[in-house]
Design an enzyme around this catalytic site. Sequence first.
Site, PDB file in Angstrom:
ATOM      1  N   ARG A  53       1.119  -1.304   0.276  1.00  0.00           N
ATOM      2  CA  ARG A  53       0.257   0.266  -0.183  1.00  0.00           C
ATOM      3  C   ARG A  53       0.626   1.373   0.401  1.00  0.00           C
ATOM      4  O   ARG A  53       2.259   1.140   0.701  1.00  0.00           O
ATOM      5  CB  ARG A  53      -0.581   0.222   1.203  1.00  0.00           C
ATOM      6  CG  ARG A  53      -1.240   1.307   1.938  1.00  0.00           C
ATOM      7  CD  ARG A  53      -3.191   1.338   1.162  1.00  0.00           C
ATOM      8  NE  ARG A  53      -3.551   2.614   1.339  1.00  0.00           N
ATOM      9  CZ  ARG A  53      -4.267   3.730   0.338  1.00  0.00           C
ATOM     10  NH1 ARG A  53      -4.140   3.146  -0.590  1.00  0.00           N
ATOM     11  NH2 ARG A  53      -4.824   4.367   0.992  1.00  0.00           N
ATOM     12  N   HIS A 104       0.711   5.155   1.012  1.00  0.00           N
ATOM     13  CA  HIS A 104      -0.304   5.473   1.818  1.00  0.00           C
ATOM     14  C   HIS A 104       0.691   7.116   1.666  1.00  0.00           C
ATOM     15  O   HIS A 104       1.335   7.334   2.010  1.00  0.00           O
ATOM     16  CB  HIS A 104      -0.931   5.018   3.256  1.00  0.00           C
ATOM     17  CG  HIS A 104      -1.758   6.059   3.505  1.00  0.00           C
ATOM     18  ND1 HIS A 104      -2.831   5.807   3.878  1.00  0.00           N
ATOM     19  CD2 HIS A 104      -1.465   7.077   4.825  1.00  0.00           C
ATOM     20  CE1 HIS A 104      -4.335   6.709   4.652  1.00  0.00           C
ATOM     21  NE2 HIS A 104      -2.881   7.168   5.164  1.00  0.00           N
ATOM     22  N   GLU A 122       0.652  10.838   3.507  1.00  0.00           N
ATOM     23  CA  GLU A 122       0.434  11.352   5.034  1.00  0.00           C
ATOM     24  C   GLU A 122      -0.808  11.687   4.598  1.00  0.00           C
ATOM     25  O   GLU A 122      -0.742  12.969   3.757  1.00  0.00           O
ATOM     26  CB  GLU A 122       1.910  12.003   5.294  1.00  0.00           C
ATOM     27  CG  GLU A 122       2.008  12.837   6.551  1.00  0.00           C
ATOM     28  CD  GLU A 122       3.017  13.425   6.960  1.00  0.00           C
ATOM     29  OE1 GLU A 122       3.167  13.463   8.257  1.00  0.00           O
ATOM     30  OE2 GLU A 122       3.124  14.827   5.715  1.00  0.00           O
ATOM     31  N   CYS A 164     -12.539  12.943   4.820  1.00  0.00           N
ATOM     32  CA  CYS A 164     -11.827  12.096   4.055  1.00  0.00           C
ATOM     33  C   CYS A 164     -11.429  10.725   5.049  1.00  0.00           C
ATOM     34  O   CYS A 164     -12.184  10.176   5.325  1.00  0.00           O
ATOM     35  CB  CYS A 164     -10.306  12.282   3.810  1.00  0.00           C
ATOM     36  SG  CYS A 164      -9.104  12.111   5.537  1.00  0.00           S
ATOM     37  N   CYS A 203      -8.972   9.027   4.762  1.00  0.00           N
ATOM     38  CA  CYS A 203      -7.855   8.516   5.175  1.00  0.00           C
ATOM     39  C   CYS A 203      -7.356   7.611   5.476  1.00  0.00           C
ATOM     40  O   CYS A 203      -6.727   6.718   6.502  1.00  0.00           O
ATOM     41  CB  CYS A 203      -6.706   9.257   5.251  1.00  0.00           C
ATOM     42  SG  CYS A 203      -6.857  10.778   2.980  1.00  0.00           S
ATOM     43  N   GLN A 258      -9.062   3.977   5.869  1.00  0.00           N
ATOM     44  CA  GLN A 258      -8.535   2.945   4.466  1.00  0.00           C
ATOM     45  C   GLN A 258      -6.551   2.727   5.413  1.00  0.00           C
ATOM     46  O   GLN A 258      -5.457   1.621   4.936  1.00  0.00           O
ATOM     47  CB  GLN A 258      -7.596   4.232   3.769  1.00  0.00           C
ATOM     48  CG  GLN A 258      -8.784   4.053   2.768  1.00  0.00           C
ATOM     49  CD  GLN A 258      -8.453   4.718   1.186  1.00  0.00           C
ATOM     50  OE1 GLN A 258      -7.675   6.171   1.412  1.00  0.00           O
ATOM     51  NE2 GLN A 258      -8.985   4.562   0.627  1.00  0.00           N
ATOM     52  N   THR A 272     -13.223  18.800  -4.251  1.00  0.00           N
ATOM     53  CA  THR A 272     -11.302  19.049  -3.969  1.00  0.00           C
ATOM     54  C   THR A 272     -10.287  18.827  -4.761  1.00  0.00           C
ATOM     55  O   THR A 272      -9.280  19.265  -4.818  1.00  0.00           O
ATOM     56  CB  THR A 272     -10.069  16.979  -3.184  1.00  0.00           C
ATOM     57  OG1 THR A 272      -9.951  16.841  -3.027  1.00  0.00           O
ATOM     58  CG2 THR A 272     -11.422  16.295  -4.392  1.00  0.00           C
ATOM     59  N   ASP A 318      -3.054  16.688  -8.527  1.00  0.00           N
ATOM     60  CA  ASP A 318      -2.206  15.501  -7.930  1.00  0.00           C
ATOM     61  C   ASP A 318      -1.634  16.330  -8.220  1.00  0.00           C
ATOM     62  O   ASP A 318      -0.198  16.003  -9.287  1.00  0.00           O
ATOM     63  CB  ASP A 318      -3.266  14.749  -8.175  1.00  0.00           C
ATOM     64  CG  ASP A 318      -2.552  13.435  -7.293  1.00  0.00           C
ATOM     65  OD1 ASP A 318      -1.563  13.483  -6.950  1.00  0.00           O
ATOM     66  OD2 ASP A 318      -2.730  12.321  -7.156  1.00  0.00           O
ATOM     67  N   ARG A 338       1.794  14.627  -5.957  1.00  0.00           N
ATOM     68  CA  ARG A 338       2.671  13.435  -6.086  1.00  0.00           C
ATOM     69  C   ARG A 338       3.650  12.930  -7.296  1.00  0.00           C
ATOM     70  O   ARG A 338       3.021  12.492  -8.024  1.00  0.00           O
ATOM     71  CB  ARG A 338       1.373  12.262  -5.336  1.00  0.00           C
ATOM     72  CG  ARG A 338       0.606  12.809  -4.322  1.00  0.00           C
ATOM     73  CD  ARG A 338      -0.070  11.811  -3.886  1.00  0.00           C
ATOM     74  NE  ARG A 338      -0.799  11.391  -4.980  1.00  0.00           N
ATOM     75  CZ  ARG A 338      -2.417  11.124  -4.350  1.00  0.00           C
ATOM     76  NH1 ARG A 338      -2.236   9.979  -3.419  1.00  0.00           N
ATOM     77  NH2 ARG A 338      -3.425  10.756  -5.132  1.00  0.00           N
ATOM     78  N   LYS A 356      -1.800   5.536  -9.799  1.00  0.00           N
ATOM     79  CA  LYS A 356      -0.770   4.616  -8.586  1.00  0.00           C
ATOM     80  C   LYS A 356      -0.153   3.085  -9.355  1.00  0.00           C
ATOM     81  O   LYS A 356       0.968   2.699  -9.508  1.00  0.00           O
ATOM     82  CB  LYS A 356      -1.556   4.375  -7.402  1.00  0.00           C
ATOM     83  CG  LYS A 356      -1.598   5.825  -6.509  1.00  0.00           C
ATOM     84  CD  LYS A 356      -1.791   5.082  -4.798  1.00  0.00           C
ATOM     85  CE  LYS A 356      -2.194   6.082  -4.346  1.00  0.00           C
ATOM     86  NZ  LYS A 356      -2.774   6.029  -2.867  1.00  0.00           N
TER      87      LYS A 356
END
Length: 210
Positions: free
Chosen positions: A59, A61, A63, A75, A77, A80, A123, A135, A137, A163
């Site tokens: 996974r 994840h 932060e 959320c 998070c 999850q 969002t 996004d 990331r 992902k």
Amino acid sequence: MDNAPATAAIRTRVTIPLRFSDGYAATAEAVTFKGLSDGAEHLALILGDPDPRTTPLVRMHSECLTGDVFGSARCDCGPQLREAVERIAERGGVLLYLRQEGRGIGLYNKLDAYALQDDGLDTYEANLALGLPEDGRDYTAAAQMLNALGVESFELLTNNPDKVRHLRDLGLTVANSVPTGVFATGSNVRYLEAKAVHTGHTIALAGLAV
């Protein structure tokens, strides 16, 4: 492997007993790294005892201080993260805890985006209104971490098809994606709907009571 990232190395390994607010407990081997592409202090938690006959579960994840620590219901998070630790501990695998608050925009910007969401934006729209990416990331460091741990093929615990695509583009073998549970509340259902509609997350919201 043309897109394989530069090599990173393991820095420290230490055993940490984990305990969640509902009483669930597990033991993790926490691993830190040196040479990560973004210089951030990402963390790997090795959980369970992987069966060499099966594919480990991984996974990634990102932060989320508000959800992971303070239990924010805006959320999914926190739930999850809790689910991922248990499922990986049962199966054997790795949880990558990535320092990517707010899909990479940071804590303060995330809270600014919340204020815009209160005015009606979703969002993704809120991030764009702030002049930020939907996004932000990058998963290069995650690929480096998995390579350093010797995780060559794995199943990815995620609802996010991006992902899977990113990790495969970085040369990793994602054998399959495994969806997480759906943790809908009255406070986060618009957030979950935006993820499902806008970015194709595999979140089944139809018929859920929130």
